[in-house]
Design an enzyme around this catalytic site. Structure first.
Site, PDB file in Angstrom:
ATOM      1  N   SER A  64      58.785   8.889  86.211  1.00  0.00           N
ATOM      2  CA  SER A  64      60.222   8.983  86.444  1.00  0.00           C
ATOM      3  C   SER A  64      60.564   9.666  87.771  1.00  0.00           C
ATOM      4  O   SER A  64      60.240   9.163  88.834  1.00  0.00           O
ATOM      5  CB  SER A  64      60.860   9.710  85.255  1.00  0.00           C
ATOM      6  OG  SER A  64      62.251   9.695  85.345  1.00  0.00           O
ATOM      7  N   ASP A 276      67.084   7.263  89.728  1.00  0.00           N
ATOM      8  CA  ASP A 276      65.845   8.038  89.826  1.00  0.00           C
ATOM      9  C   ASP A 276      64.670   7.071  89.967  1.00  0.00           C
ATOM     10  O   ASP A 276      64.857   5.851  90.056  1.00  0.00           O
ATOM     11  CB  ASP A 276      65.675   8.986  88.629  1.00  0.00           C
ATOM     12  CG  ASP A 276      65.447   8.250  87.319  1.00  0.00           C
ATOM     13  OD1 ASP A 276      65.851   7.077  87.218  1.00  0.00           O
ATOM     14  OD2 ASP A 276      64.854   8.829  86.389  1.00  0.00           O
ATOM     15  N   SER A 499      61.114  25.444  78.973  1.00  0.00           N
ATOM     16  CA  SER A 499      60.792  24.081  79.416  1.00  0.00           C
ATOM     17  C   SER A 499      59.949  23.402  78.349  1.00  0.00           C
ATOM     18  O   SER A 499      59.202  24.059  77.627  1.00  0.00           O
ATOM     19  CB  SER A 499      60.011  24.160  80.729  1.00  0.00           C
ATOM     20  OG  SER A 499      59.280  22.976  80.935  1.00  0.00           O
TER      21      SER A 499
END
Length: 542
Positions: A64, A276, A499
């Site tokens: 990505s 993206d 995260s």
């Protein structure tokens, strides 16, 4: 299962000693050279999943918005949705098993998930434009081959295109044709039908500059160009011919740095957007006449789409339930505008597309967008059936026209996953139909100034959260400290969350001014550093 073939092929894709990886929201993602064994094993897992659900499963090789030297892989479930959470655990087990345990782990997965190895298996494979993607997708094919699965390699596709293909295949073509032409035709036809209704004359051609992050989006948009009507003039920048993927460009760069990408020359009041690296996120932006940069992120995209859909739903006079799903990162003023001005219910869920998608499925019309620009709209089966029926049978002209527009929206939106190409066409159609400029769209509400920071910690698991990640349960004293800091500033809020992929704690803060948002974010990052085991030097003021 052919044990000898498994042993032989597994030896060709050896697992590096001591490497452990976790299947997260983004699947597996790390440096490309560490992923060969992962790809082979995800080929194995896709076959097992396909046999378990008697359907085609997708595998997308992409990282990505990560740097070009990274890569990754994610599996796509039968209706184009993300891999079922129970199978995320199997993915992690399989990825981290030592060579000699591989067969044992496969047997255990088969027992737990009631996999019949004698059933057929079908896997669709796609990849992005990274230099490492072709070789890694070959490793996936090896894995599929070892367990006797059939595969179709689509080669270079956007992530949303692969999700779309998988859904088309498993709905026997009800969702569309499982080909790139099928995708281009379905979207362009719905788009043209929609903008037919707009009152713009042919001369007011709608120019749009698109930063494609030097990724797959540029290739696929170029292929799709001939399908667009001449009123739409798209100009592709960062097409991958000169610079590195995602380097100083792309939706993630623009959102995080709040500035235009490199490689795109902006004139005042020009409408621009960025995809993206794998084209599943989109953000819009423009510069005003004073040269100030204005970002229009996922929150404002969700708001524009909600306004449009709410008007159409009111016209068809059906009791459809509509809601917007956000995460804690959504700007406070977007939530206020949706709830207080638009009177649309808003639900907050944990970060991660799967949580948003799951919640959106509870409504007749569920709009979800992350602030980073990843999102889509889901229509319930019942709502879709009713809308298509109204198009055919409704006698009242206004109601029928509104139903027709809703039907075209259903066909234009990629309901399987956020899709930059589809979302861009939805936005362009709405702006044309409502006669809105990018400035008028931006002026719907003003974002509260905000700041996103991160702090390195020894172990991210010391942070545990609740209330859709808006409050910290551990370590002791952290939430009390955040509450005290928030009280110092007007219109402020702040939260912290670990995260999903690295030992980092993410901090979000917003307040009445940028200075205050920055100060609050810094003070919260210091609290995290001291109470949650920060590493290195303490955070410095912004």
């Amino acid at each position: 299962m052919d044990s000898e073939a498994l042993r032989k092929y597994s030896a060709l894709h050896p697992k590096p000693a001591g490497l452990t990886l976790q299947y997260g929201t983004a699947g597996f993602r790390t440096k490309a050279e560490q992923l060969d064994h992962i790809m082979f094993r995800m080929g194995l897992l896709a076959v097992l999943r396909s046999k378990a659900v008697t359907a085609t499963i997708g595998i997308m090789v992409t990282a990505s918005h990560n740097p070009e030297e990274d890569n990754g892989v994610k599996l796509v479930d039968p209706l184009g949705e993300m891999l079922h959470p129970s199978w995320e655990e199997y993915a992690t087990q399989l990825a981290n098993a030592e060579e000699q345990e591989l067969q044992k782990v496969i047997t255990e997965i088969c027992q737990k998930a009631a996999v019949n190895l004698h059933k057929d298996a079908s896997v669709f494979i796609g990849r992005d434009t990274r230099p490492s993607s072709k070789k890694l997708s070959q490793s996936v094919i090896d894995g599929v081959h070892v367990l006797g699965g059939q595969y179709h390699d689509y080669g270079l596709v956007t992530t949303p295109q692969l999700h779309y293909m998988v859904c088309c295949q498993n709905t026997q073509g009800q969702y569309g044709k499982a080909t790139l032409e099928g995708y281009y035709e379905k979207l362009s036809k719905a788009f043209m039908e929609l903008i037919k209704q707009s009152h713009c004359s042919g001369e007011s051609q709608r120019h749009l500059k698109i930063d494609c992050a030097n990724g797959i989006g540029a290739l696929k948009l170029s292929e799709m160009k001939p399908y667009f009507p001449q009123e739409v003039l798209i100009h592709i920048y960062n097409d991958g011919t000169k610079e590195k993927l995602n380097h100083l460009c792309g939706a993630d760069f623009v959102k995080v740095h709040q500035k235009p990408p490199g490689g795109l020359d902006m004139k005042p009041n020009e409408r621009c957007c960025s995809f993206d690296g794998d084209a599943d996120r989109i953000v819009y932006y423009y510069k005003d006449t004073a040269g100030h940069f204005h970002l229009i992120d996922g929150d404002k995209i969700a708001t524009l789409i909600s306004i449009f859909l709410k008007e159409l739903l009111a016209k068809v006079k059906q009791s459809f339930k509509m809601a917007v799903v956000q995460t804690a990162y959504a700007n406070g003023n977007s939530t206020r505008y949706l709830q207080e001005t638009l009177k649309v219910p808003v639900h907050c869920v944990k970060t991660g597309v799967k949580h948003l998608h799951h919640k959106a499925q509870e409504f007749d019309v569920g709009v979800y967008f992350e602030a980073n620009g990843h999102g889509t709209v889901l229509f319930s089966k019942a709502a879709e059936t009713k809308i298509r029926q109204l198009v055919k049978e409704e006698k009242d002209d206004e109601k029928r026209e509104a139903a027709k527009m809703l039907e075209n929206m259903i066909d234009l939106i990629n309901q399987t996953v956020g899709d930059a190409v589809s979302d861009m066409l939805v936005i362009e159609a709405i702006l044309a139909l409502k006669g809105l400029t990018v400035q008028q769209w931006d002026a719907l509400y003003t974002d509260l100034p905000n700041r996103l920071l991160k702090v390195q910690v020894a172990d991210r698991r010391v942070i545990d959260t609740t209330d859709a990640e808006r409050r910290a349960l551990t370590p002791p004293g952290l939430q009390e400290k955040i509450d005290a800091l928030v009280k110092k500033y007007k219109l402020s809020r702040a939260f912290v969350r670990p995260s999903g992929t690295e030992d980092v704690v993410r901090i979000y803060a917003e307040a009445d001014t940028q200075e205050n948002a920055d100060a609050l974010a810094h003070e919260v990052s210091l609290a995290v550093f001291h109470l949650a085991g920060g590493k290195g030097a303490p955070p410095q003021p912004i």
